[in-house]
Scaffold this active site. Structure first.
Site, mmCIF file in Angstrom:
data_model
loop_
_atom_site.group_PDB
_atom_site.id
_atom_site.type_symbol
_atom_site.label_atom_id
_atom_site.label_comp_id
_atom_site.label_asym_id
_atom_site.label_seq_id
_atom_site.Cartn_x
_atom_site.Cartn_y
_atom_site.Cartn_z
ATOM 1 N N ASP A 1 49.913 30.802 -47.828
ATOM 2 C CA ASP A 1 50.037 30.207 -48.985
ATOM 3 C C ASP A 1 51.138 30.945 -49.843
ATOM 4 O O ASP A 1 51.179 32.131 -49.730
ATOM 5 C CB ASP A 1 48.709 30.393 -49.587
ATOM 6 C CG ASP A 1 47.618 29.950 -49.137
ATOM 7 O OD1 ASP A 1 47.727 29.060 -48.319
ATOM 8 O OD2 ASP A 1 46.395 29.969 -49.667
ATOM 9 N N ASP B 1 39.839 18.621 -52.045
ATOM 10 C CA ASP B 1 39.074 19.762 -52.205
ATOM 11 C C ASP B 1 37.987 19.805 -53.233
ATOM 12 O O ASP B 1 38.020 18.883 -54.006
ATOM 13 C CB ASP B 1 40.278 20.688 -53.032
ATOM 14 C CG ASP B 1 41.539 20.910 -52.387
ATOM 15 O OD1 ASP B 1 41.491 20.836 -51.179
ATOM 16 O OD2 ASP B 1 42.678 20.915 -52.996
#
Length: 237
Positions: A8, A128
């Site tokens: 990330d 998500d």
């Protein structure tokens, strides 16, 4: 079922956040290229990159992503702020294997349908979830669209699969929510890529038992809670 290390990128550094909240970094490493190569050197066969800067509307990391895709010698999937066809094309032209699309796929399903038909088997839909509800815009907003309706609306699209990040357990290193995995996999007709809470070999075996295609792992392997093993051998239930 394979384990995929997460890279990330925020402020052009590799970070690991708790629940996707900026300022909760458990890990901060300065060189994404070096981090990517370190996972490949440990045996990773696939890489998962999220451009958090792009997701939050703050610049992007396309150049470093391009270098990782071209130099790592393993396939790479990339997500974060992908809301235009031009960005999908740019990423694929950069050597990325699969592109992950989230917010716009949820809010503009006609556009996502067109993209799926234009780039068959190259897109992953990111759904998500928090408290069972779909979230968008870098996990900052709850969508009014139900999970069941969304899964039904894209059931026949030629996408590679669906990435489900369980925000409720993401970044905590406390294990997966097996009841949620059971529910999500029973509802989803596409391949499932699971993310959130994978912290042990037992977690990996549970995911394999539910037919999960692969699992994205972040905090647990960066902190040493979960040691990398023979990545080249798929997990079996």
């Amino acid at each position: 079922m394979r384990i995929i290390p997460a890279i990330d990128i925020m402020d052009h550094q590799v970070v690991q956040l708790v629940g996707g909240v900026p300022g909760t970094e458990k890990i901060k490493l300065p060189d994404p290229l070096e981090v990517a190569q370190s996972w490949v050197d440990k045996g990773a066969k696939y890489l998962h990159i999220v451009d958090l800067d792009a997701a939050f509307g703050e610049d992007d990391n396309i150049e470093v992503i391009r270098k990782i895709a071209k130099n790592s010698n393993v396939p790479v999937q990339v997500g974060g702020g992908v809301r235009k066809e031009s960005v999908i094309k740019k990423l694929l032209d950069s050597g990325v294997d699969r592109v992950i699309v989230g917010t716009r796929a949820v809010t503009d399903r006609e556009w996502f349908k067109e993209m799926a038909m234009t780039f068959p088997d190259r897109l992953v839909l990111a759904l998500d979830t928090k408290n069972g509800q779909i979230t968008v815009k870098g996990w900052q907003e709850e969508s009014m669209i139900t999970l069941g309706w969304m899964l039904g609306s894209i059931e026949d699209l030629p996408i590679y699969g669906i990435l489900n990040t369980n925000i409720d357990v993401e970044g905590q290193g406390k294990g997966i929510d097996e009841s949620w995995i059971s529910k999500f996999t029973s509802m989803c007709k596409h391949r499932v890529i699971a993310s959130g809470g994978v912290s042990s070999e037992d977690d990996a075996k549970i995911l394999a038992r539910y037919g999960v295609d692969s699992a994205v792992v972040g905090v647990s392997i960066y902190t040493g809670l979960m040691e990398p093993w023979n990545w080249s051998t798929p997990w079996e239930a």
